[in-house]
Design an enzyme around this catalytic site. Sequence first.
Site, PDB file in Angstrom:
ATOM      1  N   HIS A 153       0.828  -1.091  -0.063  1.00  0.00           N
ATOM      2  CA  HIS A 153      -0.171   0.199   0.259  1.00  0.00           C
ATOM      3  C   HIS A 153       0.951   1.297  -0.086  1.00  0.00           C
ATOM      4  O   HIS A 153       0.559   2.031  -1.105  1.00  0.00           O
ATOM      5  CB  HIS A 153      -0.456  -0.275   1.084  1.00  0.00           C
ATOM      6  CG  HIS A 153      -1.740   1.640   1.272  1.00  0.00           C
ATOM      7  ND1 HIS A 153      -3.213   1.240   1.544  1.00  0.00           N
ATOM      8  CD2 HIS A 153      -1.223   2.590   1.607  1.00  0.00           C
ATOM      9  CE1 HIS A 153      -3.575   2.794   1.550  1.00  0.00           C
ATOM     10  NE2 HIS A 153      -2.410   3.062   1.745  1.00  0.00           N
ATOM     11  N   GLU A 154       1.967   1.399   1.420  1.00  0.00           N
ATOM     12  CA  GLU A 154       2.435   2.648   1.172  1.00  0.00           C
ATOM     13  C   GLU A 154       3.734   2.421  -0.420  1.00  0.00           C
ATOM     14  O   GLU A 154       3.614   3.518  -0.449  1.00  0.00           O
ATOM     15  CB  GLU A 154       3.305   2.234   2.147  1.00  0.00           C
ATOM     16  CG  GLU A 154       2.743   2.385   3.939  1.00  0.00           C
ATOM     17  CD  GLU A 154       2.120   3.703   3.348  1.00  0.00           C
ATOM     18  OE1 GLU A 154       2.173   4.502   2.885  1.00  0.00           O
ATOM     19  OE2 GLU A 154       0.576   3.419   4.022  1.00  0.00           O
ATOM     20  N   HIS A 157       2.488   4.442  -2.783  1.00  0.00           N
ATOM     21  CA  HIS A 157       1.720   5.804  -2.693  1.00  0.00           C
ATOM     22  C   HIS A 157       3.664   6.072  -3.112  1.00  0.00           C
ATOM     23  O   HIS A 157       4.027   7.690  -3.814  1.00  0.00           O
ATOM     24  CB  HIS A 157       1.933   6.174  -2.058  1.00  0.00           C
ATOM     25  CG  HIS A 157       1.007   6.181  -0.410  1.00  0.00           C
ATOM     26  ND1 HIS A 157      -0.208   6.405  -1.563  1.00  0.00           N
ATOM     27  CD2 HIS A 157      -0.089   5.487   0.387  1.00  0.00           C
ATOM     28  CE1 HIS A 157      -1.295   6.147  -0.762  1.00  0.00           C
ATOM     29  NE2 HIS A 157      -0.868   5.690   0.210  1.00  0.00           N
TER      30      HIS A 157
END
Length: 958
Positions: A153-154, A157
């Site tokens: 998920h990170e 980003h």
Amino acid sequence: MRTPKPIGSALVVYLLASVSGIRLDGNGYTDVVFAINPAVLENSQLIERIKDMVIQSSHYLFEVSINRFYFKEVKILVPPNWSKGQYSKARTETYEKANIIINKPNPQHADDPYTLQYGECGAPGRYIHLTPNFLLIDNLLQAYGPRERVLVHEWAHLRWGVYDEYNEEQPFYSSGNIAEATRCPKAIVGRRFAVSKLHNSMKSCSFDQNTGLPTGDCAFYPEKHQNIPSSIMYLQSLDLVSRFCNKTSHNAEAPNKQNRICNYRSVQEVIDLSEDFRSSVPMEKFTPPEPKFTVLKRSRRVVCLVLDVSGSMFGGRIQRQRQAASLFLRRIEEKSSVGIVTFTHNADILKNLTLIDSKVTREALVSSLPNNVRGSTDICAGLEKGFEVLREDDGDTTGDEIIFLTDGESEITCIDRVAQSGAIVQTIALGPSPNAILQNISEISGGKYFVAREKLETNELVDVFSSLTTSDGDLARQTIQLESTGKRADGNGSFNGIVSVDKTVGNQTTFLIIYETIPPSITIISPTGTPCQISNFKHDATKKMLSLEIPGTAERGDWEYRLHNTMTSPQSLTMTVTSRAARADVAPVTVEAHMSQQSSDGSKPMAVFADVNQKGVPVTLADVWATIVSSSGDKGEIQLLDNGAGADIQKHDGIYSRYFTNLKDGKHNLKVRVRGQGDKARANKGQSHAMYLPGYVIDGEVKLNPPKPTFSGNDLQVDVGNFSRTAIGESFIVSLPPGVPPPEFPPCKIIDLTAKIEEDQVFLNWTAPGEDLDQGTATAYEIRMSEDFELLRTNFSDAQLINTSGLPPQEAGSMEGFSFILDSITMKNGTVLFFAIKAEDKYYLKSDVSNIAQASWIVESEIVETDVDSEGEVKLNPPKPTFSGNDLQMDVGNFSRTAIGESFIVSLPPGVPPPEFPPSKIIDLTAKIEEDQVFLNWTAPREDLDQRTGTPQPMRFV
């Protein structure tokens, strides 16, 4: 008509490797660096948990990307104070350039995994932040989900510049007469409940009478077991989630950051446009190779100054070099080793590696700095001799550092040797003509590139050397620059200023004055009014420098200084003030400045960023100015804003931003000045992060997760009093195509449009864009509305046009407000309208369509507070009965009437004068807050009740 530069609807593709240091080798990511902060205690289990997480994440990333990406080589950089393990020597890996930081919880995020991300859609983030608790305490995983999913998920980003698909500030939105949870995809099912704090039990959600949406205590609890595979950027913890939302599953209506910043494109669409995706193909294997790990450690700092003394350095240049290098040598960290090399057409060692262990050794190095110039320039001769000095301690250059300064050009044949050395090379180009390949040398070695002019009053070379402090994450050891300024003072002229010492700094506070010809008259006054004694200044006449170090911890408050030129002719004067942390346990306020890219051909806009924070907590409401100067001397100043508009994507997150539109050929440097006046604003938790879910629905019942860990003293307001900071960023290069004029950019996209409906009136608010992006003043607005969200999104010009002839745009950054009467739409209870704006400049260039704001028309008495079904539909009562022709306005034309009332009697006590009455009570006071201003309105009372004019009285608030 000029053609606008594409800035929003066409997503920008970034050369990611040059930004983050990460490389994609085939399908595997290499040079991924984890770095552990020195505040984290040595723990071998932490390293093993990092490895386990990466191994599992690699498999999950491979699955998510459909056999396209995995982690190939990962480096773990431990702090210098760790000593129990077997660690290899770090090369160019540093804490400040790491991709994933492991640090203690901070007040802003506690143990939330998050990514520092503030660029436009598709721009990579700065770093991922994880805490030791997240890696070591398994109970946290109930709410965040497995660590490997959180890391992916990170990673999305950090690497691909996508944003979160939830919204903690707006968890629900209206879709027709349905209150939907902000999520992606819309097919994720769950229930809405509020938690009763008194009984720790679940209760039905209440609804806001004005919006028709659930109130703030209501949360969406998804079913733990879903039958759909997306989306990782909404909730990676759900069992079957293994995909990003794509064009088919994307929920474009949801009011989340991904939609607002990425023009309502899905996460997968953004990833598909990345350089990673376009330069790779899926692997034929069904499982990825295992990652390779290297655990590294940086030892003490080993530096060699490699200084140009060729003939072109004559005069002011060699003096500027001596002055700036002196400051560096007097400020470098204890226990560092420093050598000095000079070069012309050949190179010489002026000082072998010397351990910095006292003022004596520092001054011995300062006295060795070169005075004389001669000959031509051979850059590679200087670098080779520098490597020779670096090998003096252990026979190796790996992880060591060269600070290389030159003002000339020469043939460069040693690029490969620089890359193979494993040393970090910081390059400084003095004057307008140094070899452009210096930027390449710094890039391939993990160093920084700077440009500086030789004029004394710019103070640029001092700023560069001041910025070259090491950063292992221990802020208490860093030198903080509070002030850096200069002036060409007239004969008998002077310049003065104020520098603020706040409660986070004060140790080793030093005032440094550099003069051109003779020492000026100096006045420095402490916050309590005590003048500093001139006899306490140290004077280095050969280098034309005076310095004053304040003993102990400097007084907190505003220090005044004045430099007076006692000559009858002009001379240049500069003032530099530096300090260090007041205590080891108090993190200083820091500033990091940088451009969105280090080079530009004018095809896309550049943005300026300044990150102002105190150990992760944003410092808001500061006055931040960026100065950008070209190598030819062109100078521009830009006020950076933290207003959530233009280049700034999040309000009050401590990231101050603005576009740089005055693109001209040449090298440019960046300097940022920050002033805080003790104002406080509530900081937004604006960074991208994995969502902590309060619970799930399992077999029809809500199962609550453990309460989210909080940080002790979790106050998201930073109050340090008045403070001063200056910082520089790396220099950058603009190379416009030959014969092509500087670009004209359209107004920037409006990203903060809001809407509300009251009665039959619509109220819109937004931040004004500019003539060129967020600079200047636009010419006109085009506002449209529709009951169809997709119409505004895909065919803006087909939506209903609103008359804005009486709405001239204000200057960029101003708050705009506009209202109009709804007279063309039949409103029913629960009707949802959508609004969007384009701005236009004088060349008829138009911005991208703004974010799409929505507003609902709700009749208060028709809202019923009831439970909701799994689809989330709000149940409305039948419409309120109305009276036919219920028009509360009467139009009878001009009229006249008279009437009498009953008579009355006044009986005052004998001898008592008529009474004095106070002003009447104010009964119509209203208040509203916009930004940091309060607006009050009321009807004025009079001296005697409502007669005559009253006397002003103080106002109070709590």
